[in-house]
Design a protein around this motif. Structure first.
Motif, short mmCIF file in Angstrom:
data_model
loop_
_atom_site.label_atom_id
_atom_site.label_comp_id
_atom_site.label_asym_id
_atom_site.label_seq_id
_atom_site.Cartn_x
_atom_site.Cartn_y
_atom_site.Cartn_z
N LYS A 37 0.83 -1.22 0.00
CA LYS A 37 0.00 0.00 0.00
C LYS A 37 0.86 1.26 0.00
N GLU A 38 2.02 1.21 0.63
CA GLU A 38 2.90 2.37 0.73
C GLU A 38 3.80 2.56 -0.49
N ARG A 39 3.96 1.54 -1.28
CA ARG A 39 4.87 1.58 -2.43
C ARG A 39 4.36 2.55 -3.48
N GLN A 40 5.29 3.35 -4.01
CA GLN A 40 4.97 4.27 -5.09
C GLN A 40 5.24 3.55 -6.42
N PRO A 41 4.64 4.04 -7.52
CA PRO A 41 4.85 3.39 -8.82
C PRO A 41 6.35 3.28 -9.15
N PHE A 42 6.76 2.14 -9.61
CA PHE A 42 8.13 1.84 -10.04
C PHE A 42 9.15 1.90 -8.91
N GLU A 43 8.72 1.80 -7.66
CA GLU A 43 9.62 1.86 -6.51
C GLU A 43 10.00 0.44 -6.09
#
Length: 67
Positions: A37-43
């Motif tokens: 849920k905390e992950r940003q796109p392409f992270e």
């Protein structure tokens, strides 16, 4: 032509020279869901953990795309 394992080995060597450490951990499914849920796109996971724990993430060198 290089194999994927050779590229990964070189990448890990470069990152180690820059002070990064490769870790592995078993985490609960609840923690995994929170991280997703905390992950940003392409992270990547490493950058996600740096951002959440340190408040910022280290600069990475740009990788050449191999086509």
């Amino acid at each position: 032509m290089t194999t994927n394992s050779e590229r990964i080995k070189r990448y890990r060597q470069r990152m180690k020279q820059k002070g990064f450490v490769n870790i592995g951990a078993m985490i609960s499914s609840e923690l995994h869901e929170l991280l997703i849920k905390e992950r940003q796109p392409f992270e990547c996971t490493g950058r996600l953990l740096e951002r959440l724990i340190l408040g910022t993430s280290s600069k990475r060198t740009k990788q050449k795309r191999i086509t």
